[in-house]
Scaffold this active site. Structure first.
Site, PDB file in Angstrom:
ATOM      1  N   ASN A 172       0.853  -1.191   0.000  1.00 13.98           N
ATOM      2  CA  ASN A 172       0.000   0.000   0.000  1.00 13.98           C
ATOM      3  C   ASN A 172       0.889   1.240   0.000  1.00 13.98           C
ATOM      4  O   ASN A 172       1.716   1.421   0.900  1.00 13.98           O
ATOM      5  CB  ASN A 172      -0.904  -0.022   1.236  1.00 13.98           C
ATOM      6  CG  ASN A 172      -1.924   1.095   1.226  1.00 13.98           C
ATOM      7  OD1 ASN A 172      -1.589   2.249   0.994  1.00 13.98           O
ATOM      8  ND2 ASN A 172      -3.170   0.770   1.506  1.00 13.98           N
ATOM      9  N   ASP A 189      -0.251   4.459  -0.048  1.00 16.89           N
ATOM     10  CA  ASP A 189      -1.003   5.655   0.344  1.00 16.89           C
ATOM     11  C   ASP A 189      -0.141   6.675   1.082  1.00 16.89           C
ATOM     12  O   ASP A 189      -0.254   7.886   0.866  1.00 16.89           O
ATOM     13  CB  ASP A 189      -2.173   5.276   1.253  1.00 16.89           C
ATOM     14  CG  ASP A 189      -3.295   4.560   0.528  1.00 16.89           C
ATOM     15  OD1 ASP A 189      -3.268   4.511  -0.717  1.00 16.89           O
ATOM     16  OD2 ASP A 189      -4.197   4.046   1.214  1.00 16.89           O
ATOM     17  N   HIS A 190       0.718   6.194   1.990  1.00 17.20           N
ATOM     18  CA  HIS A 190       1.430   7.135   2.848  1.00 17.20           C
ATOM     19  C   HIS A 190       2.653   7.761   2.187  1.00 17.20           C
ATOM     20  O   HIS A 190       3.230   8.702   2.734  1.00 17.20           O
ATOM     21  CB  HIS A 190       1.749   6.482   4.184  1.00 17.20           C
ATOM     22  CG  HIS A 190       0.500   6.247   4.986  1.00 17.20           C
ATOM     23  ND1 HIS A 190      -0.317   7.281   5.384  1.00 17.20           N
ATOM     24  CD2 HIS A 190      -0.101   5.108   5.406  1.00 17.20           C
ATOM     25  CE1 HIS A 190      -1.353   6.790   6.043  1.00 17.20           C
ATOM     26  NE2 HIS A 190      -1.253   5.479   6.053  1.00 17.20           N
ATOM     27  N   ARG A 195       2.843  18.892   2.028  1.00 12.77           N
ATOM     28  CA  ARG A 195       3.377  20.156   1.549  1.00 12.77           C
ATOM     29  C   ARG A 195       2.818  20.573   0.196  1.00 12.77           C
ATOM     30  O   ARG A 195       3.204  21.605  -0.338  1.00 12.77           O
ATOM     31  CB  ARG A 195       4.916  20.070   1.462  1.00 12.77           C
ATOM     32  CG  ARG A 195       5.607  20.112   2.823  1.00 12.77           C
ATOM     33  CD  ARG A 195       5.459  21.476   3.470  1.00 12.77           C
ATOM     34  NE  ARG A 195       6.157  21.561   4.738  1.00 12.77           N
ATOM     35  CZ  ARG A 195       7.408  21.984   4.891  1.00 12.77           C
ATOM     36  NH1 ARG A 195       8.119  22.345   3.830  1.00 12.77           N
ATOM     37  NH2 ARG A 195       7.949  22.042   6.086  1.00 12.77           N
ATOM     38  N   HIS A 237      -5.799   3.629  -1.954  1.00 10.97           N
ATOM     39  CA  HIS A 237      -7.141   3.970  -1.477  1.00 10.97           C
ATOM     40  C   HIS A 237      -7.435   5.407  -1.875  1.00 10.97           C
ATOM     41  O   HIS A 237      -6.813   6.339  -1.358  1.00 10.97           O
ATOM     42  CB  HIS A 237      -7.196   3.808   0.048  1.00 10.97           C
ATOM     43  CG  HIS A 237      -8.544   4.083   0.640  1.00 10.97           C
ATOM     44  ND1 HIS A 237      -8.787   4.017   1.991  1.00 10.97           N
ATOM     45  CD2 HIS A 237      -9.744   4.436   0.075  1.00 10.97           C
ATOM     46  CE1 HIS A 237     -10.050   4.312   2.240  1.00 10.97           C
ATOM     47  NE2 HIS A 237     -10.650   4.577   1.091  1.00 10.97           N
ATOM     48  N   HIS A 239      -4.683  11.647   0.539  1.00  8.35           N
ATOM     49  CA  HIS A 239      -3.375  11.179   0.066  1.00  8.35           C
ATOM     50  C   HIS A 239      -3.413  10.867  -1.434  1.00  8.35           C
ATOM     51  O   HIS A 239      -3.008  11.692  -2.241  1.00  8.35           O
ATOM     52  CB  HIS A 239      -2.836  10.007   0.900  1.00  8.35           C
ATOM     53  CG  HIS A 239      -3.837   8.983   1.348  1.00  8.35           C
ATOM     54  ND1 HIS A 239      -4.659   8.298   0.487  1.00  8.35           N
ATOM     55  CD2 HIS A 239      -4.117   8.519   2.596  1.00  8.35           C
ATOM     56  CE1 HIS A 239      -5.397   7.442   1.171  1.00  8.35           C
ATOM     57  NE2 HIS A 239      -5.109   7.559   2.460  1.00  8.35           N
ATOM     58  N   GLU A 287      -8.710   0.372  -3.515  1.00  6.53           N
ATOM     59  CA  GLU A 287      -9.608   0.458  -2.372  1.00  6.53           C
ATOM     60  C   GLU A 287     -10.519   1.668  -2.524  1.00  6.53           C
ATOM     61  O   GLU A 287     -10.062   2.753  -2.885  1.00  6.53           O
ATOM     62  CB  GLU A 287      -8.817   0.575  -1.067  1.00  6.53           C
ATOM     63  CG  GLU A 287      -8.016  -0.664  -0.719  1.00  6.53           C
ATOM     64  CD  GLU A 287      -7.322  -0.545   0.617  1.00  6.53           C
ATOM     65  OE1 GLU A 287      -6.951  -1.590   1.174  1.00  6.53           O
ATOM     66  OE2 GLU A 287      -7.131   0.593   1.110  1.00  6.53           O
ATOM     67  N   THR A 293      -7.240   6.485  10.041  1.00  4.64           N
ATOM     68  CA  THR A 293      -7.092   5.371   9.117  1.00  4.64           C
ATOM     69  C   THR A 293      -8.363   4.533   9.226  1.00  4.64           C
ATOM     70  O   THR A 293      -9.203   4.795  10.077  1.00  4.64           O
ATOM     71  CB  THR A 293      -5.835   4.533   9.456  1.00  4.64           C
ATOM     72  OG1 THR A 293      -5.673   3.494   8.481  1.00  4.64           O
ATOM     73  CG2 THR A 293      -5.936   3.920  10.848  1.00  4.64           C
ATOM     74  N   HIS A 344      -3.852  -4.578   7.772  1.00  4.89           N
ATOM     75  CA  HIS A 344      -4.094  -3.406   8.607  1.00  4.89           C
ATOM     76  C   HIS A 344      -3.280  -3.514   9.898  1.00  4.89           C
ATOM     77  O   HIS A 344      -3.468  -4.425  10.686  1.00  4.89           O
ATOM     78  CB  HIS A 344      -5.566  -3.189   8.959  1.00  4.89           C
ATOM     79  CG  HIS A 344      -5.826  -1.773   9.406  1.00  4.89           C
ATOM     80  ND1 HIS A 344      -5.960  -0.730   8.516  1.00  4.89           N
ATOM     81  CD2 HIS A 344      -5.929  -1.223  10.633  1.00  4.89           C
ATOM     82  CE1 HIS A 344      -6.163   0.394   9.178  1.00  4.89           C
ATOM     83  NE2 HIS A 344      -6.132   0.117  10.475  1.00  4.89           N
ATOM     84  N   GLY A 345      -2.376  -2.565  10.062  1.00 11.74           N
ATOM     85  CA  GLY A 345      -1.566  -2.493  11.267  1.00 11.74           C
ATOM     86  C   GLY A 345      -0.426  -3.485  11.330  1.00 11.74           C
ATOM     87  O   GLY A 345       0.266  -3.579  12.353  1.00 11.74           O
ATOM     88  N   HIS A 369       1.795   1.338   5.877  1.00  9.10           N
ATOM     89  CA  HIS A 369       2.409   2.332   6.755  1.00  9.10           C
ATOM     90  C   HIS A 369       3.772   1.886   7.274  1.00  9.10           C
ATOM     91  O   HIS A 369       4.734   2.666   7.276  1.00  9.10           O
ATOM     92  CB  HIS A 369       1.472   2.638   7.927  1.00  9.10           C
ATOM     93  CG  HIS A 369       1.940   3.738   8.809  1.00  9.10           C
ATOM     94  ND1 HIS A 369       2.712   3.512   9.929  1.00  9.10           N
ATOM     95  CD2 HIS A 369       1.776   5.083   8.728  1.00  9.10           C
ATOM     96  CE1 HIS A 369       2.984   4.662  10.510  1.00  9.10           C
ATOM     97  NE2 HIS A 369       2.435   5.629   9.800  1.00  9.10           N
TER      98      HIS A 369
END
Length: 246
Positions: free
Chosen positions: A12, A14-15, A23, A48, A55, A75, A105, A196-197, A219
């Site tokens: 993933n 996304d981050h 910024r 996602h 994001h 997603e 999240t 997740h996590g 993440h």
């Protein structure tokens, strides 16, 4: 969508986009991160597109669809806006997720059992354009059975409760909940993914659960990449889950 003979890693990104959007710059580029992840062994790329666009942006999704060598797992929330966007771009794989604007999240699984008609309609609509749909749900038999009833070929079990568990007893209980969910999902004829996590210190126990098709992780990879680089972070995670799944 078919069950893989080996465990797969979905990355993933996304981050990477979160850092860019902080910024409002053009960097770091999530598309480059996706290509680096593929080179390092990722089996797919997850993004996602949230309602609030915090994001990932539409442009990212369009570019990824054109350049990925593996596959994109898109997603999205179950909204008319997202369904229309999916019909326009036609990603091969879609994961329907719950979404609220206030959450940091995704906080829990989709309540399929509580809105079967709505979810069934979305699954059927996406299937008509060739999209294979999975549902992001808690490891709960009621939700898993409902996912089967609405026609989804796959589910992704939410591992957040396992990741957040504090004591050894809680960790063991939540891990067993995931394992039971995997077994029940397989018995229903579903492909079972999870995520997740998950991070470098808790992923092996989940990867060792027999029958899991794919783990989606983001993440932790992006955080580790700050210190070792994105390719190295992905390669390290891939090695961990493959070894644990043997």
């Amino acid at each position: 969508m078919t069950q893989s003979t080996r465990i797969l890693l979905g990355v993933n990104i996304d981050h990477v986009a979160t850092l860019r959007q902080a910024r409002g710059t053009r960097y770091p580029d999530p598309v480059k991160a996706a290509l680096d992840a593929e080179e390092a062994g990722a089996d797919g790329i997850t993004v996602h597109l949230r309602e609030d666009r915090r994001h990932i942006q539409e442009r990212d999704v369009l570019l990824l669809k054109d350049v990925l060598q593996t596959r994109m797992n898109f997603e999205m929330g179950v909204t008319e806006e997202m369904l229309a966007f999916a019909e326009r771009i036609r990603p091969a794989h879609i994961c329907l997720v719950p979404e609220t604007r206030q959450e940091l999240t995704t906080e829990g699984g989709l309540d399929v059992a509580g809105q079967e008609a709505r979810i069934r309609s979305a699954v059927e609509r996406l299937a008509k354009i060739g999209c294979e749909v999975s549902l992001f749900i808690d490891a709960d038999e009621r939700q898993i059975a409902a996912s089967k009833r609405v026609g989804a070929p796959a589910i992704e079990l939410h591992t957040g409760r396992y990741a957040d568990a504090q004591t050894p007893t809680e960790v063991a209980e939540e891990l067993q909940r995931v394992a039971d969910g995997v077994a029940f999902g397989l018995a229903q004829g579903l492909i079972v993914n999870a995520g997740h996590g998950l991070h470098y210190h808790n992923v092996e126990a989940v990867a060792a659960i027999k029958g899991i098709n794919e783990l989606n992780i983001g993440h932790a990879l992006v955080a580790h990449a700050l210190f070792v680089g994105f390719k190295a972070a992905v390669a390290e995670m891939k090695a961990l889950i493959v070894a644990a799944a043997r």
